[in-house]
Scaffold this active site. Structure first.
Site, PDB file in Angstrom:
ATOM      1  N   HIS A  55       7.768 -15.524 -20.890  1.00  0.00           N
ATOM      2  CA  HIS A  55       6.188 -14.872 -20.822  1.00  0.00           C
ATOM      3  C   HIS A  55       6.526 -17.212 -20.781  1.00  0.00           C
ATOM      4  CE1 HIS A  55       4.358 -11.956 -23.180  1.00  0.00           C
ATOM      5  NE2 HIS A  55       4.850 -11.887 -21.792  1.00  0.00           N
ATOM      6  N   GLU A  57       6.083 -19.829 -22.105  1.00  0.00           N
ATOM      7  CA  GLU A  57       6.066 -20.641 -22.946  1.00  0.00           C
ATOM      8  C   GLU A  57       6.767 -20.631 -23.735  1.00  0.00           C
ATOM      9  OE1 GLU A  57       2.119 -18.314 -24.816  1.00  0.00           O
ATOM     10  OE2 GLU A  57       3.433 -17.718 -23.737  1.00  0.00           O
ATOM     11  N   CYS A  80       0.934 -14.851 -27.115  1.00  0.00           N
ATOM     12  CA  CYS A  80       0.725 -13.416 -27.748  1.00  0.00           C
ATOM     13  C   CYS A  80       1.547 -13.297 -28.786  1.00  0.00           C
ATOM     14  CB  CYS A  80       1.272 -12.867 -26.265  1.00  0.00           C
ATOM     15  SG  CYS A  80       3.312 -12.705 -26.651  1.00  0.00           S
ATOM     16  N   CYS A  89       5.320 -14.541 -28.374  1.00  0.00           N
ATOM     17  CA  CYS A  89       5.268 -16.183 -28.174  1.00  0.00           C
ATOM     18  C   CYS A  89       5.005 -16.582 -29.324  1.00  0.00           C
ATOM     19  CB  CYS A  89       4.856 -16.118 -27.119  1.00  0.00           C
ATOM     20  SG  CYS A  89       5.053 -15.984 -25.337  1.00  0.00           S
ATOM     21  N   ALA A 168     -21.079  10.666  15.602  1.00  0.00           N
ATOM     22  CA  ALA A 168     -21.499  12.163  15.451  1.00  0.00           C
ATOM     23  C   ALA A 168     -20.189  13.344  15.529  1.00  0.00           C
ATOM     24  CB  ALA A 168     -21.840  12.351  16.315  1.00  0.00           C
ATOM     25  N   TRP A 174     -11.195   2.959  16.007  1.00  0.00           N
ATOM     26  CA  TRP A 174     -11.430   1.916  16.439  1.00  0.00           C
ATOM     27  C   TRP A 174     -12.834   0.907  16.036  1.00  0.00           C
ATOM     28  CZ3 TRP A 174      -7.540   1.291  17.297  1.00  0.00           C
ATOM     29  CH2 TRP A 174      -6.392   1.868  17.937  1.00  0.00           C
ATOM     30  N   ARG A 188      -5.364  -4.943  -0.139  1.00  0.00           N
ATOM     31  CA  ARG A 188      -4.533  -3.897  -0.178  1.00  0.00           C
ATOM     32  C   ARG A 188      -3.621  -4.114  -1.794  1.00  0.00           C
ATOM     33  NH1 ARG A 188      -3.952   2.035   3.404  1.00  0.00           N
ATOM     34  NH2 ARG A 188      -5.868   1.907   3.808  1.00  0.00           N
ATOM     35  N   THR A 200     -11.401  13.024   1.582  1.00  0.00           N
ATOM     36  CA  THR A 200     -11.029  12.229   2.507  1.00  0.00           C
ATOM     37  C   THR A 200      -9.254  12.017   3.209  1.00  0.00           C
ATOM     38  OG1 THR A 200     -11.580   9.934   1.820  1.00  0.00           O
ATOM     39  CG2 THR A 200      -9.849   9.383   2.913  1.00  0.00           C
ATOM     40  N   ALA A 281     -20.719   7.697  -5.395  1.00  0.00           N
ATOM     41  CA  ALA A 281     -21.622   7.906  -6.709  1.00  0.00           C
ATOM     42  C   ALA A 281     -20.515   6.876  -7.288  1.00  0.00           C
ATOM     43  CB  ALA A 281     -19.722   8.983  -6.921  1.00  0.00           C
TER      44      ALA A 281
END
Length: 348
Positions: A55, A57, A80, A89, A168, A174, A188, A200, A281
């Site tokens: 960490h 520190e 922490c 820490c 359609a 593209w 991402r 999907t 949703a």
């Protein structure tokens, strides 16, 4: 709270250290630390370089050696108070002889919080809140997830001027230009999870990986978690199940249940890339915290809408967003406009 000019300068530097290029955005928060000697000069600096590493520190204490005794530790996040892959820490600071700790953001993680109390009980002077707002922005999605008990959700989509995500006949290849697709992989890389629905996966068979400029997947350690939600069975040969990245199937249609499971897995930033039904949703559930829309300068007139029915019948009930960024990507036939937006309403 009284903070010296040296502590202000040290905290500014600690925030810079926390944002060192190459430091992972998760799952741990990014943290920087500066140790100040009694005369206000910097004795050592440290930063956290990712899960499993020292960490901030501890990194600074190791660099300071005996110079840490009597020093002030200026750190971007409350030290922490628990043992995980590394020790607490607070114990390291106490054992090193640090006499004062100044931190920016309080740690609201119930597992790690309480560091300030432990330090004070050991006789260490503790002050919090220095540049706290700036520190929260360094770990915006991590902080959001802890505050809300669910990951921050960014909905990314590509659309025509008339709001179509496909023609359609179902073609959509593209709508987003090559510069936009390259930009998407950068987006991402900022997240720790990419989420789509079973529809999907069945219709498009996406791989859902972070790719380089040559359209090749990055090594697995640079990939995000692929999450698929829904109750339909999926063939094992779908690309989302290859070994390019880890994948989890969330057998629910409820966005809140899906986010709760991802949060339980330590996920803080979800990139929503599903179809119009899944997007609707999340939007109707007020579970989209940011929208990144790649708009192509074209019209289709018909075809699949970028988002499904939101149950809105009057303009008075429209969902409103504030635009935080507008960027033109590419030129000529390869032009897209990227719009980044946040909801005006308070998220749930």
């Amino acid at each position: 709270m009284a903070f010296s000019p040296a502590e202000h300068a040290a905290m500014t530097r600690a925030l810079e250290l926390a944002q060192t290029p190459g430091v992972p955005l998760g799952p741990n928060p990014r943290v920087g630390c500066v140790l100040l000697a009694a005369d206000g000069t910097a004795a050592a600096e440290g930063l956290h370089r990712g899960a499993g590493s020292a960490h901030a520190e501890v990194d600074a204490l190791q660099r300071a050696g005996n110079g840490a005794r009597g020093a002030t530790a200026v750190v971007t996040l409350e030290p922490c108070n628990h043992t995980a892959r590394t020790g607490p820490c607070v114990e390291a600071l106490i054992e090193a002889g640090v006499t004062r700790v100044v931190y920016a953001q309080a740690d609201t993680n119930p597992v790690a919080s309480g560091g300030a109390t432990t330090l004070a009980a050991a006789g260490v002077a503790v002050e919090g809140g220095l540049l706290a707002a700036e520190a929260r922005l360094v770990n915006e999605t991590w902080t959001f997830a802890l505050d809300h008990g669910r990951p921050f959700v960014t909905w990314k989509h590509a659309t025509t001027l008339d709001g179509r995500s496909a023609a359609a006949d179902g073609t959509s290849r593209w709508i987003s230009s090559k510069p936009a697709r390259r930009d998407t992989h950068g987006l991402r890389a900022l997240c720790d999870t990419i989420l789509v629905g079973t529809g999907t996966v069945l219709a498009d068979d996406p791989q859902l990986t972070v790719r380089d400029d040559d359209d090749l997947p990055l090594p697995q350690e640079h990939q995000l978690l692929r999450a698929v939600m829904g109750v339909r069975d999926l063939p094992a040969d779908r690309r989302v199940f290859d070994d390019a990245a880890d994948t989890v199937v969330l057998t629910t249609r409820d966005p809140r249940e899906a986010l709760a499971e991802l949060f339980a897995r330590g996920r803080h930033h979800v990139l929503l890339e599903g179809g119009p039904t899944l997007a609707a949703a999340f939007l109707t559930g007020r579970l989209v915290d940011e929208i990144v829309s790649y708009v192509a300068p074209m019209l289709l007139g018909s075809g699949r809408s970028a988002v499904g029915d939101l149950g809105i019948e009057s303009i008075a009930d429209a969902l409103h967003y504030d635009v935080s960024d507008v960027t033109v990507l590419g030129d000529g036939p390869e032009t897209n406009v990227r719009l980044t937006m946040r909801p005006r309403e308070v998220v749930s």
